[in-house]
Design a protein around this motif. Structure first.
Motif, PDB file in Angstrom:
ATOM      1  N   TYR A  94      21.121 -39.641 -19.894  1.00  0.00           N
ATOM      2  CA  TYR A  94      21.620 -38.709 -21.864  1.00  0.00           C
ATOM      3  C   TYR A  94      22.241 -39.338 -22.938  1.00  0.00           C
ATOM      4  CZ  TYR A  94      18.909 -35.390 -18.626  1.00  0.00           C
ATOM      5  OH  TYR A  94      18.153 -34.267 -18.295  1.00  0.00           O
ATOM      6  N   GLN A  95      22.347 -39.207 -23.633  1.00  0.00           N
ATOM      7  CA  GLN A  95      22.834 -40.035 -24.265  1.00  0.00           C
ATOM      8  C   GLN A  95      23.661 -38.469 -25.522  1.00  0.00           C
ATOM      9  OE1 GLN A  95      21.755 -43.696 -26.331  1.00  0.00           O
ATOM     10  NE2 GLN A  95      23.048 -42.615 -27.674  1.00  0.00           N
ATOM     11  N   ILE A  96      24.300 -38.475 -25.697  1.00  0.00           N
ATOM     12  CA  ILE A  96      25.004 -36.985 -26.331  1.00  0.00           C
ATOM     13  C   ILE A  96      25.642 -37.899 -28.176  1.00  0.00           C
ATOM     14  CG2 ILE A  96      26.168 -35.135 -27.103  1.00  0.00           C
ATOM     15  CD1 ILE A  96      25.947 -34.553 -23.610  1.00  0.00           C
ATOM     16  N   ASN A  97      25.693 -37.565 -29.105  1.00  0.00           N
ATOM     17  CA  ASN A  97      25.917 -38.139 -30.212  1.00  0.00           C
ATOM     18  C   ASN A  97      26.579 -36.448 -30.835  1.00  0.00           C
ATOM     19  OD1 ASN A  97      25.118 -41.317 -30.120  1.00  0.00           O
ATOM     20  ND2 ASN A  97      23.468 -39.994 -30.858  1.00  0.00           N
ATOM     21  N   LEU A  98      28.039 -37.505 -30.447  1.00  0.00           N
ATOM     22  CA  LEU A  98      29.292 -36.208 -31.498  1.00  0.00           C
ATOM     23  C   LEU A  98      29.782 -36.081 -32.578  1.00  0.00           C
ATOM     24  CD1 LEU A  98      30.470 -34.554 -28.213  1.00  0.00           C
ATOM     25  CD2 LEU A  98      28.822 -33.245 -29.448  1.00  0.00           C
ATOM     26  N   ARG A  99      30.043 -36.006 -34.180  1.00  0.00           N
ATOM     27  CA  ARG A  99      30.813 -36.398 -34.582  1.00  0.00           C
ATOM     28  C   ARG A  99      31.993 -36.295 -34.358  1.00  0.00           C
ATOM     29  NH1 ARG A  99      33.626 -31.857 -36.559  1.00  0.00           N
ATOM     30  NH2 ARG A  99      32.319 -30.151 -36.529  1.00  0.00           N
ATOM     31  N   GLN A 100      33.433 -37.289 -34.859  1.00  0.00           N
ATOM     32  CA  GLN A 100      34.606 -37.561 -34.718  1.00  0.00           C
ATOM     33  C   GLN A 100      35.683 -35.967 -34.718  1.00  0.00           C
ATOM     34  OE1 GLN A 100      36.252 -40.422 -37.237  1.00  0.00           O
ATOM     35  NE2 GLN A 100      37.644 -41.044 -35.501  1.00  0.00           N
ATOM     36  N   ASN A 101      35.862 -35.550 -33.985  1.00  0.00           N
ATOM     37  CA  ASN A 101      36.458 -34.486 -34.092  1.00  0.00           C
ATOM     38  C   ASN A 101      35.838 -33.501 -33.651  1.00  0.00           C
ATOM     39  OD1 ASN A 101      39.245 -35.898 -34.455  1.00  0.00           O
ATOM     40  ND2 ASN A 101      38.470 -35.640 -37.037  1.00  0.00           N
ATOM     41  N   HIS A 102      34.558 -33.419 -33.035  1.00  0.00           N
ATOM     42  CA  HIS A 102      33.469 -32.456 -32.591  1.00  0.00           C
ATOM     43  C   HIS A 102      34.563 -31.196 -31.633  1.00  0.00           C
ATOM     44  CE1 HIS A 102      30.624 -30.419 -31.607  1.00  0.00           C
ATOM     45  NE2 HIS A 102      29.760 -30.626 -32.298  1.00  0.00           N
ATOM     46  N   PRO A 103      34.382 -29.870 -31.605  1.00  0.00           N
ATOM     47  CA  PRO A 103      35.117 -29.176 -30.353  1.00  0.00           C
ATOM     48  C   PRO A 103      34.799 -29.668 -29.033  1.00  0.00           C
ATOM     49  CG  PRO A 103      34.362 -28.249 -32.423  1.00  0.00           C
ATOM     50  CD  PRO A 103      33.990 -29.510 -32.866  1.00  0.00           C
TER      51      PRO A 103
END
Length: 108
Positions: A94-103
């Motif tokens: 799995y790969q999860i991409n989150l924006r910077q400073n995501h909660p």
């Protein structure tokens, strides 16, 4: 006109868990068959252990599951003890991409 005098109704009950990832390969396999029998496919959404119990009780014919790696050993033991065939088709990552400073980063 081709008439199948030995017409049979084929019934298949499948548990695919959450998602429709199993439908395309099943459709592809059935589409390649050249038979005249009527096919009735029932698709159920069962949790992993409910699907395995249903296989053991013979209320479904196939369980197509995605399981986390930590469950694999326990699942194989269950299948061996209940005379069920376990066949791993693919190992996924799995790969999860989150924006910077995501909660969500607050919980990692």
């Amino acid at each position: 006109m081709k008439i199948n005098l030995n017409h049979q109704k084929v019934s298949l009950k499948i548990s695919i868990g959450n998602g429709d990832y199993a439908l395309k390969p099943i459709y592809h396999i059935l589409n390649q068959q050249s038979f005249q029998d009527e096919i009735n496919i029932t698709i159920l959404n069962l949790a992993v252990w409910d699907a395995l119990e249903s296989l053991y009780q013979q209320t479904i014919d196939l369980a197509y599951l995605i399981i986390p790696a930590f469950m694999k050993k326990e699942m194989i033991v269950y299948c061996q003890n209940h005379h069920l065939l376990f066949n791993q088709l693919k190992e996924l990552t799995y790969q999860i991409n989150l924006r910077q400073n995501h909660p969500l980063f607050d919980h990692l």
